[in-house]
Design a protein around this motif. Structure first.
Motif, PDB file in Angstrom:
ATOM      1  N   LEU A   8     -13.119  -0.712  10.610  1.00  0.00           N
ATOM      2  CA  LEU A   8     -14.270  -0.097   9.955  1.00  0.00           C
ATOM      3  C   LEU A   8     -15.556  -0.862  10.253  1.00  0.00           C
ATOM      4  N   ARG A   9     -15.462  -2.227  10.192  1.00  0.00           N
ATOM      5  CA  ARG A   9     -16.644  -3.034  10.512  1.00  0.00           C
ATOM      6  C   ARG A   9     -17.068  -2.836  11.962  1.00  0.00           C
ATOM      7  N   SER A  17      -7.154   1.010   3.095  1.00  0.00           N
ATOM      8  CA  SER A  17      -8.240   0.323   3.805  1.00  0.00           C
ATOM      9  C   SER A  17      -8.629  -0.992   3.150  1.00  0.00           C
ATOM     10  N   LEU A  18      -8.741  -1.005   1.825  1.00  0.00           N
ATOM     11  CA  LEU A  18      -9.194  -2.204   1.135  1.00  0.00           C
ATOM     12  C   LEU A  18      -8.154  -3.316   1.139  1.00  0.00           C
ATOM     13  N   ARG A  19      -6.876  -2.954   1.305  1.00  0.00           N
ATOM     14  CA  ARG A  19      -5.815  -3.960   1.293  1.00  0.00           C
ATOM     15  C   ARG A  19      -5.247  -4.201   2.686  1.00  0.00           C
ATOM     16  N   ASN A  20      -5.982  -3.785   3.713  1.00  0.00           N
ATOM     17  CA  ASN A  20      -5.474  -3.870   5.080  1.00  0.00           C
ATOM     18  C   ASN A  20      -6.537  -4.512   5.967  1.00  0.00           C
ATOM     19  N   LYS A  21      -6.236  -5.696   6.498  1.00  0.00           N
ATOM     20  CA  LYS A  21      -7.202  -6.431   7.315  1.00  0.00           C
ATOM     21  C   LYS A  21      -7.544  -5.689   8.596  1.00  0.00           C
ATOM     22  N   GLU A  22      -6.548  -5.044   9.219  1.00  0.00           N
ATOM     23  CA  GLU A  22      -6.800  -4.329  10.470  1.00  0.00           C
ATOM     24  C   GLU A  22      -7.724  -3.144  10.257  1.00  0.00           C
ATOM     25  N   MET A  23      -7.517  -2.402   9.144  1.00  0.00           N
ATOM     26  CA  MET A  23      -8.373  -1.266   8.842  1.00  0.00           C
ATOM     27  C   MET A  23      -9.802  -1.732   8.539  1.00  0.00           C
ATOM     28  N   LYS A  24      -9.940  -2.830   7.781  1.00  0.00           N
ATOM     29  CA  LYS A  24     -11.272  -3.335   7.466  1.00  0.00           C
ATOM     30  C   LYS A  24     -11.988  -3.806   8.727  1.00  0.00           C
ATOM     31  N   ALA A  25     -11.251  -4.449   9.633  1.00  0.00           N
ATOM     32  CA  ALA A  25     -11.861  -4.900  10.893  1.00  0.00           C
ATOM     33  C   ALA A  25     -12.291  -3.703  11.739  1.00  0.00           C
ATOM     34  N   SER A  68       0.829  -1.206   0.000  1.00  0.00           N
ATOM     35  CA  SER A  68       0.000   0.000   0.000  1.00  0.00           C
ATOM     36  C   SER A  68       0.863   1.255   0.000  1.00  0.00           C
TER      37      SER A  68
END
Length: 308
Positions: free
Chosen positions: A301-302, A291-299, A243
């Motif tokens: 956000l959810r 955000s789309l390529r980052n598991k921590e950011m996606k978690a 990223s």
């Protein structure tokens, strides 16, 4: 007020793409939507990295500051670009033009140093993981961010003064979307060779040095990754850097072409197009890239959406 063939003009005209009047409506929509996406996307990153304690790490501290810079960076140029599409005159006062150029230089220079700090963070995390928390601690991160701002403030003030102390032609039509150094130097009645050399040296110092620090960091990172015994470990290490590398390529690639490659009349439209990459495209895609390529950011956000 004019004296001879010199002028202390009260303002300038930003031409943009006024030669394509039939596209002004389309440009208005593109610029407005881009600005809204940049504000929303980067604003969400700032909000999420502040609210989620799991993201209170050096990497996300630098990302939060980068998103903060992106918001203000685009706010220096895009609102005026949107307004000019409606007004169709492109006028900007002398003071506003100087202020726009100063903050554009300040924020872009700060972004260069922040991207270098993020590369250093990844270098320590991958190449020296056992001492990561000791080397990249909270105080070090705060000093690196503060230094990114403080180093740029006086230098770019001097560059802005150097440009706007020049006499300009009476027409004062800037063939650009915003007040930038190369098109402004073209308007001067005087020989700007020394000014161009000073600007080139400043760009060399504040753009290429951080860039080479990033390159050196990734050479060492790549060397360390390739020595890892596990294919899964190699993939995970590369994914944490991809990223940042994407953002660096977009931002530095277009910026270096505009500022470091010799100019000609035929390159003016190309430079205007490339300037949109580091003023609009990179800030707009930055949130999606991280955000789309980052598991921590996606978690995170959810989790934030779930709470709401």
């Amino acid at each position: 007020m004019a004296t001879g063939n010199h002028t202390t003009t009260p303002g300038f005209i930003l031409l943009g793409y006024f030669n394509l009047m039939n596209l002004q409506g389309l440009l208005f929509v593109v610029f407005l939507v881009s600005y809204m996406v940049i504000l929303l996307g980067n604003g969400v990153i700032v909000l999420v990295t502040v609210l989620d304690s799991a993201l209170h790490t050096p990497m996300y501290f630098f990302l939060r500051n980068l998103s903060f810079v992106e918001i203000y960076y685009t706010s220096v140029t895009l609102p005026k670009m949107v307004a000019n599409c409606l007004a169709e005159d492109g006028s900007i006062s002398f003071t506003d033009c100087a202020a726009q150029m100063y903050f554009l230089l300040l924020l872009s220079g700060t972004e260069c140093f922040l991207l270098a700090a993020m590369a250093y963070d990844r270098y320590v995390a991958i190449c020296n993981p056992l001492h990561y928390t000791l080397i990249v601690n909270r105080d070090v991160c705060a000093r690196m961010v503060a230094g990114s701002w403080l180093v740029n403030i006086p230098v770019h003030f001097g560059k802005t003064y150097l440009v706007f102390s020049l006499p300009f032609h009476g027409s004062c039509e800037i063939n650009h979307f915003f007040c930038d150094i190369p098109p402004l130097l073209e308007l001067s009645c005087m020989d700007t060779y020394r000014n161009k050399i000073a600007v080139f040296m400043a760009v060399l110092l504040f753009v290429t040095i951080p860039f080479f620090l990033i390159v050196i960091s990734y050479i060492k990172i790549t060397s360390t990754i390739l020595k890892m015994p596990s294919a899964e470990g190699i993939h995970k290490a590369f994914s944490t850097c991809s990223s940042h590398l994407t953002v660096v390529t977009l931002f530095y690639g277009s910026g270096m072409i505009v500022y470091l490659i010799p100019k000609s009349r035929d390159s003016e439209d190309t430079d205007k197009l490339l300037s949109l990459f580091y003023t609009i495209v990179t800030p707009m895609f930055n949130p999606f890239i991280y955000s789309l390529r980052n598991k921590e950011m996606k978690a995170a956000l959810r989790k934030l959406v779930g709470k709401k």
